[in-house]
Design a protein around this motif. Sequence first.
Motif, mmCIF file in Angstrom:
data_model
loop_
_atom_site.group_PDB
_atom_site.id
_atom_site.type_symbol
_atom_site.label_atom_id
_atom_site.label_comp_id
_atom_site.label_asym_id
_atom_site.label_seq_id
_atom_site.Cartn_x
_atom_site.Cartn_y
_atom_site.Cartn_z
ATOM 1 N N PRO A 284 18.942 -62.695 -55.909
ATOM 2 C CA PRO A 284 19.833 -62.562 -55.024
ATOM 3 C C PRO A 284 20.936 -61.909 -54.407
ATOM 4 O O PRO A 284 20.884 -61.973 -53.393
ATOM 5 C CB PRO A 284 20.756 -63.548 -56.174
ATOM 6 N N GLU A 285 20.770 -60.807 -55.028
ATOM 7 C CA GLU A 285 22.250 -59.485 -54.072
ATOM 8 C C GLU A 285 21.277 -59.009 -53.139
ATOM 9 O O GLU A 285 21.231 -58.691 -52.051
ATOM 10 C CB GLU A 285 22.337 -58.454 -55.378
ATOM 11 N N ALA A 286 19.525 -58.974 -53.486
ATOM 12 C CA ALA A 286 19.209 -58.275 -52.642
ATOM 13 C C ALA A 286 19.393 -59.092 -51.436
ATOM 14 O O ALA A 286 18.644 -58.687 -49.901
ATOM 15 C CB ALA A 286 17.699 -58.057 -52.819
ATOM 16 N N GLN A 287 19.232 -60.555 -51.684
ATOM 17 C CA GLN A 287 18.452 -61.693 -50.045
ATOM 18 C C GLN A 287 20.243 -61.095 -49.443
ATOM 19 O O GLN A 287 20.197 -61.526 -48.095
ATOM 20 C CB GLN A 287 18.791 -63.278 -50.897
ATOM 21 N N ALA A 288 21.243 -61.264 -50.051
ATOM 22 C CA ALA A 288 22.358 -61.074 -49.680
ATOM 23 C C ALA A 288 22.248 -59.913 -48.645
ATOM 24 O O ALA A 288 22.829 -59.940 -47.538
ATOM 25 C CB ALA A 288 24.148 -61.328 -49.886
ATOM 26 N N ALA A 289 22.441 -58.649 -49.657
ATOM 27 C CA ALA A 289 21.974 -57.841 -48.387
ATOM 28 C C ALA A 289 21.416 -57.804 -47.118
ATOM 29 O O ALA A 289 21.539 -57.180 -46.596
ATOM 30 C CB ALA A 289 21.542 -56.816 -49.578
ATOM 31 N N TYR A 290 19.934 -58.394 -47.928
ATOM 32 C CA TYR A 290 19.033 -58.108 -46.635
ATOM 33 C C TYR A 290 19.298 -59.526 -45.138
ATOM 34 O O TYR A 290 19.479 -58.522 -44.003
ATOM 35 C CB TYR A 290 17.939 -58.943 -47.097
ATOM 36 N N THR A 291 19.831 -60.526 -45.466
ATOM 37 C CA THR A 291 20.639 -60.613 -44.540
ATOM 38 C C THR A 291 21.656 -59.790 -43.626
ATOM 39 O O THR A 291 21.974 -60.235 -42.361
ATOM 40 C CB THR A 291 21.512 -62.266 -44.980
ATOM 41 N N ALA A 292 22.488 -59.674 -44.612
ATOM 42 C CA ALA A 292 23.758 -58.888 -43.632
ATOM 43 C C ALA A 292 23.226 -57.957 -42.692
ATOM 44 O O ALA A 292 24.177 -57.633 -41.737
ATOM 45 C CB ALA A 292 24.851 -58.800 -45.165
ATOM 46 N N LEU A 293 22.429 -57.370 -43.307
ATOM 47 C CA LEU A 293 21.520 -55.506 -42.483
ATOM 48 C C LEU A 293 20.378 -55.503 -41.965
ATOM 49 O O LEU A 293 20.678 -54.780 -41.786
ATOM 50 C CB LEU A 293 21.663 -54.695 -44.336
ATOM 51 N N ARG A 294 19.860 -56.695 -42.128
ATOM 52 C CA ARG A 294 18.913 -56.693 -41.115
ATOM 53 C C ARG A 294 19.225 -56.630 -39.943
ATOM 54 O O ARG A 294 17.697 -55.896 -39.222
ATOM 55 C CB ARG A 294 17.996 -58.308 -41.468
ATOM 56 N N THR A 295 19.525 -56.507 -38.846
ATOM 57 C CA THR A 295 19.726 -56.181 -37.628
ATOM 58 C C THR A 295 19.816 -54.339 -37.597
ATOM 59 O O THR A 295 20.404 -54.810 -36.655
ATOM 60 C CB THR A 295 20.480 -57.021 -37.261
ATOM 61 N N ASP A 296 20.531 -54.286 -38.419
ATOM 62 C CA ASP A 296 21.211 -53.308 -38.594
ATOM 63 C C ASP A 296 20.271 -51.872 -38.120
ATOM 64 O O ASP A 296 19.872 -51.508 -39.744
ATOM 65 C CB ASP A 296 22.623 -52.590 -39.834
ATOM 66 N N ASN A 297 20.019 -51.362 -37.372
ATOM 67 C CA ASN A 297 18.906 -50.129 -37.323
ATOM 68 C C ASN A 297 19.131 -48.597 -37.129
ATOM 69 O O ASN A 297 18.815 -47.259 -37.436
ATOM 70 C CB ASN A 297 17.482 -50.156 -36.369
ATOM 71 N N GLN A 300 21.967 -44.135 -41.768
ATOM 72 C CA GLN A 300 23.234 -43.926 -42.803
ATOM 73 C C GLN A 300 23.863 -45.050 -42.878
ATOM 74 O O GLN A 300 24.294 -45.007 -43.968
ATOM 75 C CB GLN A 300 23.856 -42.504 -41.798
ATOM 76 N N ARG A 301 24.241 -45.903 -41.463
ATOM 77 C CA ARG A 301 25.282 -46.967 -42.028
ATOM 78 C C ARG A 301 24.966 -48.046 -43.033
ATOM 79 O O ARG A 301 25.147 -48.686 -43.575
ATOM 80 C CB ARG A 301 25.091 -47.205 -40.524
ATOM 81 N N LEU A 302 23.102 -48.178 -42.127
ATOM 82 C CA LEU A 302 22.716 -49.143 -43.686
ATOM 83 C C LEU A 302 23.159 -48.572 -45.295
ATOM 84 O O LEU A 302 23.167 -49.051 -46.072
ATOM 85 C CB LEU A 302 21.078 -49.292 -43.278
ATOM 86 N N ALA A 303 22.238 -47.458 -45.348
ATOM 87 C CA ALA A 303 22.052 -47.038 -46.734
ATOM 88 C C ALA A 303 23.832 -47.304 -47.137
ATOM 89 O O ALA A 303 24.380 -47.717 -48.530
ATOM 90 C CB ALA A 303 21.755 -45.143 -46.871
ATOM 91 N N HIS A 304 25.250 -46.874 -46.557
ATOM 92 C CA HIS A 304 26.447 -46.672 -46.425
ATOM 93 C C HIS A 304 26.902 -48.006 -47.277
ATOM 94 O O HIS A 304 27.332 -48.510 -48.588
ATOM 95 C CB HIS A 304 27.187 -46.242 -46.096
ATOM 96 N N ARG A 305 25.776 -48.801 -46.357
ATOM 97 C CA ARG A 305 26.820 -50.458 -46.862
ATOM 98 C C ARG A 305 25.866 -50.724 -47.957
ATOM 99 O O ARG A 305 26.164 -51.550 -48.822
ATOM 100 C CB ARG A 305 26.327 -51.301 -45.349
ATOM 101 N N LEU A 306 24.247 -50.853 -48.080
ATOM 102 C CA LEU A 306 23.860 -51.911 -49.163
ATOM 103 C C LEU A 306 24.340 -50.340 -50.719
ATOM 104 O O LEU A 306 24.502 -51.674 -52.243
ATOM 105 C CB LEU A 306 22.534 -50.550 -49.509
#
Length: 325
Positions: A284-297, A300-306
């Motif tokens: 479920p945590e990956a689902q939340a992360a994917y939903t929040a980050l899917r539009t971030d390309n 470095q920012r994507l990895a930092h948030r994850l």
Amino acid sequence: MEGLLDHTLRDALTRAGGISRCVSEFIRITDQLLPHRVFSRIVPEEANGWRTPAGVLVRPQLLGSDPACLADNAARIAEMGAPGIDLNFGCPAKIVNRHGGGATLLDEPDLLHRIARSVRAAVPAGLPVSAKMRLGNQDDSRAVECALALVEGGVAELVVHARTKAQAYRPPAYWERVADIRQAVAVPLVANGEIWTVADAQACRAASGCDALMLGRGMVANPGLALAILAHGDPGAKAQGGLSWAELQPLLQSFWASVCAHIVPRNRAGRLKQWLNYLRRHYPEAQAAYTALRTDNDPQRLAHRLFHEFAAAPAPQHDAPRVMA
């Protein structure tokens, strides 16, 4: 699993444990003898004795339809010290099948036999030659015939994905048809397809009579799956759910480090989100992360948030529904 399970992900998944051997993504063979650098690029574990950093052997896989050319390239890989040769007769991709490769060859058992025989003759007698096949191209009526053709050609181990090319990856997998092949051939038989949980693994082994299992998408979605399967029946072993989200974090970080070392910047975010897309099937945590980050390309920012915003998410109370978008 071309475009997904390359050496960067092999590194992370073999660190999770429970895997005895990997097979590389296919190396396409057409009409020429490939130089060493091509094999080394696709299987960079060659520089480490054909092992992942975790010590798991990687067997290179060839895909093609020309017996002589496949044999020449197999001989070259053998000269490089490969621990074995695997042949691909299972890929269902249209672009591969249109050019005479993968599962479309299952309509031609005689050609399968000639390929297996040519490759077997081209490499040292002690070097294992294995093959992966599906149950057939459009139907499974020639499954046993194809398996026999490969084994009689010299294949010493057979992996069977329990669906036809036409069935692609749609559930279910027809594990009971692997049992028909089991009755016909004496070589070690490995079953593959639709193994997502420990219960799936048990059902597959019971229905197929196989000697071992090959995990693909199930292991990508749940990197603790192999350990959970091995632990089944051991009262002192870890619970069958596999790795927790917190335990997965070092693997995600090692994967990201490998991606940054080997993948050009513009493709890095895509690779991270690609794995997250699979992981959300189990976490479920990956689902939340994917939903929040899917539009971030921005990689470095994507990895930092994850690794900061989502790394300490609460542990799941139960498995997520087995649904993929």
